[in-house]
Design a protein around this motif. Structure first.
Motif, PDB file in Angstrom:
ATOM      1  N   ALA A  16       0.846  -1.209   0.000  1.00 31.27           N
ATOM      2  CA  ALA A  16       0.000   0.000   0.000  1.00 31.27           C
ATOM      3  C   ALA A  16       0.871   1.245   0.000  1.00 31.27           C
ATOM      4  O   ALA A  16       0.570   2.240  -0.660  1.00 31.27           O
ATOM      5  CB  ALA A  16      -0.913   0.001   1.216  1.00 31.27           C
ATOM      6  N   ALA A  17       1.995   1.175   0.714  1.00 27.75           N
ATOM      7  CA  ALA A  17       2.895   2.341   0.773  1.00 27.75           C
ATOM      8  C   ALA A  17       3.380   2.696  -0.622  1.00 27.75           C
ATOM      9  O   ALA A  17       3.561   3.870  -0.957  1.00 27.75           O
ATOM     10  CB  ALA A  17       4.075   2.054   1.692  1.00 27.75           C
ATOM     11  N   VAL A  21       2.536   6.364  -0.730  1.00 28.94           N
ATOM     12  CA  VAL A  21       3.721   7.153  -0.398  1.00 28.94           C
ATOM     13  C   VAL A  21       4.735   7.061  -1.517  1.00 28.94           C
ATOM     14  O   VAL A  21       5.610   6.212  -1.527  1.00 28.94           O
ATOM     15  CB  VAL A  21       4.363   6.631   0.912  1.00 28.94           C
ATOM     16  CG1 VAL A  21       5.405   7.618   1.400  1.00 28.94           C
ATOM     17  CG2 VAL A  21       3.325   6.370   1.963  1.00 28.94           C
ATOM     18  N   GLU A  22       4.607   7.943  -2.455  1.00 22.73           N
ATOM     19  CA  GLU A  22       5.503   7.879  -3.606  1.00 22.73           C
ATOM     20  C   GLU A  22       6.836   8.527  -3.280  1.00 22.73           C
ATOM     21  O   GLU A  22       7.889   8.069  -3.661  1.00 22.73           O
ATOM     22  CB  GLU A  22       4.834   8.591  -4.780  1.00 22.73           C
ATOM     23  CG  GLU A  22       5.523   8.364  -6.087  1.00 22.73           C
ATOM     24  CD  GLU A  22       5.152   9.432  -7.095  1.00 22.73           C
ATOM     25  OE1 GLU A  22       5.903   9.578  -8.062  1.00 22.73           O
ATOM     26  OE2 GLU A  22       4.140  10.122  -6.913  1.00 22.73           O
ATOM     27  N   ARG A  23       6.777   9.640  -2.558  1.00 19.05           N
ATOM     28  CA  ARG A  23       7.976  10.403  -2.247  1.00 19.05           C
ATOM     29  C   ARG A  23       7.703  11.262  -1.024  1.00 19.05           C
ATOM     30  O   ARG A  23       6.561  11.315  -0.546  1.00 19.05           O
ATOM     31  CB  ARG A  23       8.362  11.256  -3.442  1.00 19.05           C
ATOM     32  CG  ARG A  23       7.267  12.197  -3.907  1.00 19.05           C
ATOM     33  CD  ARG A  23       7.551  12.843  -5.240  1.00 19.05           C
ATOM     34  NE  ARG A  23       8.946  12.857  -5.546  1.00 19.05           N
ATOM     35  CZ  ARG A  23       9.459  12.460  -6.722  1.00 19.05           C
ATOM     36  NH1 ARG A  23       8.660  12.049  -7.677  1.00 19.05           N
ATOM     37  NH2 ARG A  23      10.740  12.498  -6.928  1.00 19.05           N
ATOM     38  N   PRO A  24       8.722  11.965  -0.480  1.00 19.28           N
ATOM     39  CA  PRO A  24       8.490  12.718   0.756  1.00 19.28           C
ATOM     40  C   PRO A  24       7.266  13.648   0.695  1.00 19.28           C
ATOM     41  O   PRO A  24       6.502  13.738   1.649  1.00 19.28           O
ATOM     42  CB  PRO A  24       9.781  13.512   0.921  1.00 19.28           C
ATOM     43  CG  PRO A  24      10.826  12.664   0.260  1.00 19.28           C
ATOM     44  CD  PRO A  24      10.154  11.990  -0.883  1.00 19.28           C
ATOM     45  N   LYS A 158      15.831   5.057  -4.693  1.00 20.86           N
ATOM     46  CA  LYS A 158      16.484   5.399  -5.969  1.00 20.86           C
ATOM     47  C   LYS A 158      15.643   6.362  -6.801  1.00 20.86           C
ATOM     48  O   LYS A 158      16.155   7.065  -7.647  1.00 20.86           O
ATOM     49  CB  LYS A 158      16.737   4.125  -6.781  1.00 20.86           C
ATOM     50  CG  LYS A 158      17.852   3.292  -6.220  1.00 20.86           C
ATOM     51  CD  LYS A 158      18.431   2.381  -7.304  1.00 20.86           C
ATOM     52  CE  LYS A 158      19.328   1.352  -6.687  1.00 20.86           C
ATOM     53  NZ  LYS A 158      18.777  -0.001  -6.702  1.00 20.86           N
ATOM     54  N   PHE A 159      14.328   6.344  -6.563  1.00 26.75           N
ATOM     55  CA  PHE A 159      13.464   7.225  -7.348  1.00 26.75           C
ATOM     56  C   PHE A 159      13.517   8.673  -6.890  1.00 26.75           C
ATOM     57  O   PHE A 159      13.017   9.559  -7.559  1.00 26.75           O
ATOM     58  CB  PHE A 159      12.009   6.744  -7.301  1.00 26.75           C
ATOM     59  CG  PHE A 159      11.743   5.639  -8.258  1.00 26.75           C
ATOM     60  CD1 PHE A 159      11.583   5.914  -9.615  1.00 26.75           C
ATOM     61  CD2 PHE A 159      11.665   4.325  -7.835  1.00 26.75           C
ATOM     62  CE1 PHE A 159      11.358   4.899 -10.518  1.00 26.75           C
ATOM     63  CE2 PHE A 159      11.439   3.302  -8.727  1.00 26.75           C
ATOM     64  CZ  PHE A 159      11.287   3.578 -10.078  1.00 26.75           C
ATOM     65  N   MET A 160      14.118   8.882  -5.723  1.00 26.66           N
ATOM     66  CA  MET A 160      14.191  10.249  -5.217  1.00 26.66           C
ATOM     67  C   MET A 160      15.066  11.080  -6.144  1.00 26.66           C
ATOM     68  O   MET A 160      16.093  10.632  -6.614  1.00 26.66           O
ATOM     69  CB  MET A 160      14.818  10.311  -3.818  1.00 26.66           C
ATOM     70  CG  MET A 160      14.094   9.578  -2.716  1.00 26.66           C
ATOM     71  SD  MET A 160      12.487  10.228  -2.345  1.00 26.66           S
ATOM     72  CE  MET A 160      11.483   9.128  -3.286  1.00 26.66           C
ATOM     73  N   HIS A 300      -8.345   7.009  -6.652  1.00 25.48           N
ATOM     74  CA  HIS A 300      -6.895   6.822  -6.634  1.00 25.48           C
ATOM     75  C   HIS A 300      -6.422   6.845  -5.188  1.00 25.48           C
ATOM     76  O   HIS A 300      -6.924   7.645  -4.395  1.00 25.48           O
ATOM     77  CB  HIS A 300      -6.217   7.938  -7.446  1.00 25.48           C
ATOM     78  CG  HIS A 300      -4.783   7.651  -7.724  1.00 25.48           C
ATOM     79  ND1 HIS A 300      -3.794   8.096  -6.877  1.00 25.48           N
ATOM     80  CD2 HIS A 300      -4.179   6.950  -8.689  1.00 25.48           C
ATOM     81  CE1 HIS A 300      -2.621   7.668  -7.352  1.00 25.48           C
ATOM     82  NE2 HIS A 300      -2.835   6.974  -8.439  1.00 25.48           N
ATOM     83  N   PRO A 301      -5.436   5.998  -4.828  1.00 21.08           N
ATOM     84  CA  PRO A 301      -5.024   5.945  -3.420  1.00 21.08           C
ATOM     85  C   PRO A 301      -4.567   7.290  -2.864  1.00 21.08           C
ATOM     86  O   PRO A 301      -4.740   7.563  -1.684  1.00 21.08           O
ATOM     87  CB  PRO A 301      -3.850   4.967  -3.422  1.00 21.08           C
ATOM     88  CG  PRO A 301      -4.009   4.161  -4.651  1.00 21.08           C
ATOM     89  CD  PRO A 301      -4.740   5.003  -5.645  1.00 21.08           C
ATOM     90  N   THR A 302      -3.993   8.165  -3.707  1.00 18.95           N
ATOM     91  CA  THR A 302      -3.532   9.441  -3.151  1.00 18.95           C
ATOM     92  C   THR A 302      -4.659  10.480  -3.089  1.00 18.95           C
ATOM     93  O   THR A 302      -4.449  11.579  -2.592  1.00 18.95           O
ATOM     94  CB  THR A 302      -2.386  10.035  -3.997  1.00 18.95           C
ATOM     95  OG1 THR A 302      -2.904  10.303  -5.286  1.00 18.95           O
ATOM     96  CG2 THR A 302      -1.207   9.107  -4.079  1.00 18.95           C
TER      97      THR A 302
END
Ligand code: ADP
Ligand code: MG
Length: 611
Positions: A16-17, A21-24, A158-160, A300-302
């Motif tokens: 789920a994260a 939670v894609e990024r900060p 790594k995506f950051m 959408h989850p976000t």
């Protein structure tokens, strides 16, 4: 033996994260929304290293007692809905009950919280597992501290992007929320430095000034109207002379929620349609109040994307109301110099979107000084073009021993003897040769000419700076500031001299020599936005971006009338370029309709060049 197993809680929370939670900045979004749901009037966000090592969101909301605080980290634990039917009528930001559990699965969390009546609780969770619970004395409110985000998900780390980029996203998010919730104080601290604080600025007017700078904020056009029963909106529209190269400054709130919706983007852009050139986007804030049961926020989850049921009526009504407001403004501008705006007085009295009132006052705006983004005037040459059309005509006159027919024929790469016929709808040049008709886009054609000229000159010399007599002041958003700071060394090398001038304000003192741009503020902000769109921004990439933008802005626009000499000048210059087929953005320049295809269309059989 059965191959299918139910995943354990930690694994399903981590999955789920991945969505929530894609990024900060997505963590900050969830935590801010929780604080708003908890009726906080003060939300402080502290981050370190772009949010990767610390995100701490502290609010003065209703808080949680110990039992609620413990259960809040369970997946699908929410105080906001109880039954399936509640899903049709969501009035809170959260309802899925998965933010805290997801965030906790990929970080180290310390929650401090207290209601008005309870003693406070402190809960520590590491990688989704409860580590420690204790009672501590706290005032009412909640603080969620997230350390080492994605410490156990290396792939996600790594995506950051660069830390300054992540900081920029967070700053932008908070800035945007602060515009949607003017009654709430937002404060952002990055690496112990105060970045943003709306203290004492609890009106939309003061916040617009903070975010967009004094000059633009004073020119926003305000309107409010009904859309249908129980549906209304308020809008703050930047005048059509101001625009951006991305949709980033187009903000839509539905019932206070910052959302993304293509239909709403289109309805806003349609309202500005005839005013803005292609690839330019309006700056606007639209705050919609719609019935909760007319929306689906659960797509959408976000919860950033929202579906609006029966949106056609809403969007077309919105477009026509916004368009009327923009039309009215341009009419008044032309005739009476009256500009709708917020007044100084309203700044002190309005306290929210709800209470802001439109106001009109006699403006002392210097109309000449307004940015002239949309202009069809032939006098508008934002960049000096050499050799000029006049030089060319002089050249023709000096050589007038050449017979007039030959004089007007041009060979463009593999297209010989091109003879101009005229202009189609002030947008396309028509020309012919024995092989048929050639339709040339006047804007892309000129853009290519300028681009190759700049590239040639650029390769020949070192870039020199030219000081501005009057330095230009620019006001950036948090994200733009992050992009500028990250690329400042390259931008300096390219000939720009820029100084920091207070919070998110900068002064441009010098420009690359020969880049004569009249609307420098717009040019520079567009450049920063463009840089933000791409990952690779070394010297050469940036230099090329600047030259492409300079060519585009300096080029003749569509809907601009050209006389025969202008047309001949463009074709002659096009003949000199390396690539006459596409503009630097890749758009086509020439469209050819061959004699054979005309013969086929008119059923004349095979075309014979000798006939
Ligand atoms: P959701 O917001 O979808 O309900 P979350 O996982 O974000 O799910 O939060 C779970 C629950 O924790 C919320 O329903 C709310 O009751 C409580 N909560 C979270 N953050 C706060 C806060 N800042 N103040 C008070 N309660 C909070
Ligand atoms: Mg939530």
């Amino acid at each position: 033996m059965s191959k299918i197993k139910v995943l354990d809680t930690l694994t399903s929370n981590k999955i789920a994260a991945g969505e929530v939670v894609e990024r900060p900045s997505s963590v900050v979004k969830e935590l801010i929304e929780n604080s708003l749901d908890a009726e906080a009037t003060f939300i402080q966000v502290e981050i370190k290293d772009g949010g990767t090592s610390l995100i701490q969101v502290t609010d003065n909301g209703i808080g949680m007692d110990k039992d609620d605080a413990l259960i809040a980290f369970e997946r699908h634990a929410t105080s906001k809905i109880f039954t399936t039917s509640d899903l049709d009528n969501i009035s809170t930001f959260g309802f899925r009950g998965e933010a805290l559990s997801s965030i906790a699965a990929v970080s180290q969390v310390v929650l401090n919280t207290s209601t008005r009546d309870s003693i406070g609780s402190q809960i520590k969770i590491v990688g989704g597992e409860l580590d420690n619970v204790k009672e501590i004395a706290l005032t009412q409110g909640t603080s969620v501290e997230i350390r080492n985000l994605f410490y156990n998900v290396p792939a996600r780390r790594k995506f950051m992007r660069a830390l300054s980029y992540e900081t920029g996203l967070i700053t932008e998010l908070i800035t945007k929320y602060s515009l949607g919730h003017p009654k709430v104080r937002f404060k952002l601290i990055n690496n112990k430095k105060l970045i943003y604080d709306t203290a004492g600025k609890n009106t939309i007017t003061t916040r617009l000034r903070e975010v967009f700078g004094e000059e633009l904020a004073s020119k926003f056009i305000y309107l409010e109207d009904e859309l249908f029963e129980n549906g209304s909106f308020k809008a703050w529209l930047a005048p059509k002379e101001y625009s951006r190269s991305t949709r980033n400054q187009q903000l839509f709130f539905i019932n206070g929620r910052l959302i993304r919706n293509k239909e709403l983007n289109t309805s806003l852009e349609d309202a500005y349609h005839t005013f803005l050139s292609k690839g330019r986007f309006p700056i606007a804030i639209i705050d919609l109040k719609l019935p909760f049961d007319g929306l689906d926020v659960n797509i959408h989850p976000t919860k950033l994307d929202v579906k609006i049921y029966n949106s056609d009526f809403l969007t077309s009504k919105l477009t026509s109301l916004l368009q009327d407001a923009l039309n009215k403004t341009s009419l008044t501008l032309d005739s009476e110099y009256v500009y709708p705006s917020f007044t100084e007085n309203s700044a002190d009295t309005d306290t929210s979107f709800e209470e802001t009132k439109p106001d009109y006052y006699q403006s002392n705006l210097d109309l000449e000084a307004l940015p002239q983004e949309v202009s069809t005037s032939t006098e508008d040459e934002e960049i000096t073009v050499t050799p000029s059309r006049e030089d060319f005509i002089e050249f023709l006159d000096e050589n007038n021993q050449v017979d007039s027919d030959k004089k007007s024929k041009v060979t463009v790469k593999n297209i010989p003897n091109l003879k101009p016929l005229g202009q189609l709808n002030n947008t396309f040049i028509l020309a012919q040769n024995q092989d048929g008709l050639f339709i040339i886009d006047q804007h892309t054609c000129h853009e290519r000419i300028l681009y190759e000229k700049f590239m040639r000159e650029d390769a020949e010399k070192e870039i020199l700076s030219e000081s501005l007599l009057i330095p230009t002041h620019i006001h950036l958003t948090g994200k733009q500031e992050g992009i500028l700071i990250k690329n400042i060394l390259t931008i300096n090398k390219l000939g720009f001299v820029i100084e920091h001038f207070g919070q998110r304000s900068f002064v441009i003192r010098a420009l690359p020599l020969d880049l004569k741009i009249t609307n420098l503020e717009q040019f520079f902000i567009d450049l920063i936005d463009e840089i933000g769109e791409s990952n690779k921004n070394n010297y050469h990439v940036l230099r090329e971006k600047i030259l492409i933008m300079a060519s585009c802005k300096g080029a003749i626009k569509a809907k601009q009338k050209l006389n025969n000499e202008d047309i001949l000048f463009l074709l002659t210059e096009l003949a000199k370029v390396e690539n006459p087929h596409t503009c630097p953005h890749g758009r086509p320049i020439i469209h050819h309709i061959s004699m054979q295809s005309l013969y086929t269309t008119f059923k004349r059989g095979a075309f014979d060049i000798k006939c």
